[in-house]
Design a protein around this motif. Sequence first.
Motif, short mmCIF file in Angstrom:
data_model
loop_
_atom_site.label_atom_id
_atom_site.label_comp_id
_atom_site.label_asym_id
_atom_site.label_seq_id
_atom_site.Cartn_x
_atom_site.Cartn_y
_atom_site.Cartn_z
N GLY A 41 32.17 -16.93 -6.46
CA GLY A 41 32.25 -15.29 -6.53
C GLY A 41 31.55 -14.94 -7.60
N THR A 42 31.44 -13.55 -7.52
CA THR A 42 30.70 -12.80 -8.67
C THR A 42 31.27 -11.42 -8.56
OG1 THR A 42 28.75 -12.11 -9.88
CG2 THR A 42 28.59 -12.17 -7.34
N HIS A 43 31.20 -10.60 -10.04
CA HIS A 43 31.44 -9.54 -10.07
C HIS A 43 30.44 -8.66 -10.80
CE1 HIS A 43 32.76 -9.62 -14.40
NE2 HIS A 43 33.92 -10.62 -14.06
N GLN A 44 29.77 -7.60 -10.03
CA GLN A 44 28.86 -6.77 -10.68
C GLN A 44 28.94 -5.37 -10.49
OE1 GLN A 44 25.96 -8.48 -11.54
NE2 GLN A 44 26.60 -10.56 -10.90
N ASP A 45 28.26 -4.56 -11.59
CA ASP A 45 28.55 -3.30 -11.52
C ASP A 45 27.51 -2.63 -10.48
OD1 ASP A 45 28.42 -0.51 -12.13
OD2 ASP A 45 27.60 -0.63 -13.98
N LEU A 46 28.05 -2.18 -9.50
CA LEU A 46 27.13 -1.87 -8.09
C LEU A 46 27.44 -0.20 -8.29
CD1 LEU A 46 28.44 -4.42 -5.49
CD2 LEU A 46 26.41 -4.54 -7.31
N SER A 47 28.04 0.34 -9.11
CA SER A 47 28.57 1.89 -8.85
C SER A 47 28.48 2.54 -10.20
CB SER A 47 29.87 2.08 -8.06
OG SER A 47 30.75 1.34 -8.73
N GLY A 48 28.54 1.62 -11.38
CA GLY A 48 28.58 2.34 -12.80
C GLY A 48 27.49 2.60 -13.54
N PRO A 49 27.57 2.31 -14.90
CA PRO A 49 26.60 2.93 -15.75
C PRO A 49 25.47 1.87 -15.94
CG PRO A 49 28.44 2.30 -16.91
CD PRO A 49 28.89 2.30 -15.62
N VAL A 50 25.77 0.84 -15.35
CA VAL A 50 24.71 -0.44 -15.54
C VAL A 50 24.35 -0.94 -14.01
CG1 VAL A 50 24.81 -0.87 -18.04
CG2 VAL A 50 26.34 -2.14 -16.36
N LYS A 51 24.46 -0.01 -13.14
CA LYS A 51 24.38 -0.56 -11.69
C LYS A 51 22.86 -0.79 -11.42
CE LYS A 51 23.74 4.24 -9.63
NZ LYS A 51 24.23 5.15 -8.55
N GLY A 52 21.87 -0.25 -12.26
CA GLY A 52 20.62 -0.53 -12.17
C GLY A 52 20.52 -2.40 -12.68
N TRP A 53 21.39 -2.85 -13.13
CA TRP A 53 21.24 -4.25 -13.45
C TRP A 53 22.16 -4.87 -12.15
CZ3 TRP A 53 20.27 -8.19 -17.24
CH2 TRP A 53 19.45 -7.73 -18.01
N GLY A 54 23.33 -4.37 -11.93
CA GLY A 54 24.34 -5.15 -11.15
C GLY A 54 23.70 -5.26 -9.73
N VAL A 55 22.86 -4.20 -9.22
CA VAL A 55 22.50 -4.17 -7.91
C VAL A 55 21.34 -5.22 -7.74
CG1 VAL A 55 21.28 -3.03 -5.99
CG2 VAL A 55 22.95 -1.90 -7.19
N SER A 56 20.65 -5.29 -8.69
CA SER A 56 19.33 -6.30 -8.64
C SER A 56 19.74 -7.52 -8.85
CB SER A 56 18.40 -5.85 -9.79
OG SER A 56 17.92 -4.58 -9.47
N VAL A 57 20.94 -7.95 -9.85
CA VAL A 57 21.28 -9.25 -9.99
C VAL A 57 21.85 -9.58 -8.88
CG1 VAL A 57 23.18 -10.63 -11.04
CG2 VAL A 57 21.80 -8.91 -12.38
N SER A 58 22.68 -8.82 -7.90
CA SER A 58 23.47 -9.37 -6.82
C SER A 58 22.46 -9.61 -5.68
CB SER A 58 24.34 -8.32 -6.33
OG SER A 58 23.92 -7.08 -6.11
N ASN A 59 21.39 -8.83 -5.79
CA ASN A 59 20.08 -9.12 -4.66
C ASN A 59 19.48 -10.45 -4.82
OD1 ASN A 59 20.59 -6.56 -3.50
ND2 ASN A 59 18.82 -5.60 -4.32
N GLY A 60 19.18 -10.84 -6.08
CA GLY A 60 18.75 -12.00 -6.68
C GLY A 60 19.64 -13.26 -6.13
N MET A 61 20.89 -12.99 -6.47
CA MET A 61 21.79 -14.07 -6.09
C MET A 61 21.95 -14.27 -4.62
SD MET A 61 24.87 -13.05 -8.87
CE MET A 61 25.93 -14.50 -8.64
N LYS A 62 21.93 -13.36 -3.85
CA LYS A 62 21.72 -13.20 -2.52
C LYS A 62 20.74 -14.16 -1.84
CE LYS A 62 24.42 -8.88 -1.50
NZ LYS A 62 23.67 -7.45 -1.39
N MET A 63 19.35 -13.91 -2.63
CA MET A 63 18.18 -14.32 -2.06
C MET A 63 18.29 -15.77 -2.37
SD MET A 63 14.55 -12.83 -3.05
CE MET A 63 13.14 -13.96 -2.79
N ALA A 64 18.75 -16.33 -3.50
CA ALA A 64 19.20 -17.79 -3.94
C ALA A 64 19.85 -18.54 -2.67
CB ALA A 64 19.69 -18.04 -5.16
#
Length: 399
Positions: A41-64
């Motif tokens: 599991g993972t929780h990321q900021d996909l909609s808040g003030p640091v979604k610029g981090w969260g969306v990219s992090v989750s994309n990198g995780m999906k790729m792995a």
Amino acid sequence: MSRSFNAFGLAMGAIALSCLPAVAQTKITNEGISATEIVIGTHQDLSGPVKGWGVSVSNGMKMAVEEINAAGGINGRKIKMVLEDSGYDPKKAVLASQKMIERDKIFAMIGPMGSPTVLAAQDVLFDAGVLQLFPLSSAEFTFKLDPNKPQERLKFANLVPYVESTRAALKYMVEIKSPKKPCIMYQDDEYGKNVLDGFTQQLEAMKLQPASATSFKRGASDFSAQVAKMKSDGCDLVVLGTVIRETIGAMSEAKKLGWEVTFLGATPTNVMEVPALGKEAVEGLYAASGFEIPYEDTAKDKVKDWLVNYKKTFNTDANTQAIIGYNAVMTFAFYAQKAGKDLTGQKMLDALESGDKFLDIFNSPPTTFSKTNHLANTITQVQQVKNGRWVLVKDNLMF
């Protein structure tokens, strides 16, 4: 990220752990493991003030995850990743963690996002015996072990701690810039306070007095009062405990006032979005960093292929955050593979604490843990924005 962990602290940690009572066993779950699957599991900021981090992090995780599964998985088991949006809200992070434990039956929480959110939710994981691996936070609580709390053995961190990286970068900047009135502007939360601690400790070690320390609330967008205060205080070096938009906001405000001052950002400022969005406002910004940022037109071999594949998959350029997310899952996979075909929580914990080194494709410092040290390393770089790109200024720093 310097491989220098505080030797005294390590020794004391080892002594403390060796004094644990025999009954103080770490409870660890075997949930999420089947003959064919490992649920993470993972929780990321996909909609808040640091979604610029969260969306990219989750994309990198999906790729792995896709890459690992396409290659046959981990000892024959495919990874299933459950992704929840925390909105960078501690309460939502707690609810997301509870949901993933109770409903999704996750085996481990990988790369959860943010210091305040991770801090709020981690005890929920530990109480359930769920590993917390490689969170997107460099706060001390993500790796510091309390020998009186055996469940804390479930946490491992692989990012440069804010205190150590801030100290190493600030030491270097003081040596090359000789500031007389260093200042700090920091986010008023766990992350910002760690940067403040690093700033304060290093100035004390170098017998320097801070001229100013000013904070802002998480999610703030107006920094005129803070910047005006630092300017009137005569600051000649400003450490920023900020993320993306706060970094750009503070430096834009300084430019508006015609205030020429050296800025040094903590590690969360060292992302591609800062020069891409901040443009000329952030030219000259220095930042503490854990690894050199690759650019597609200069990258080679596996890194080049990875950047091209990421762009093809997500229709955008890969960034620092995507690399961190990718590495979080790849690091998990490395140690899960080491744990063997008969995977259990205890075997995973043993593999993590084995001292075996994980090396990523990006030439980052090696990741290695032990029974007494759950922090991968502390090797720090300083990078600077030059002509819209992060450029390595100095590596292998320590304080």
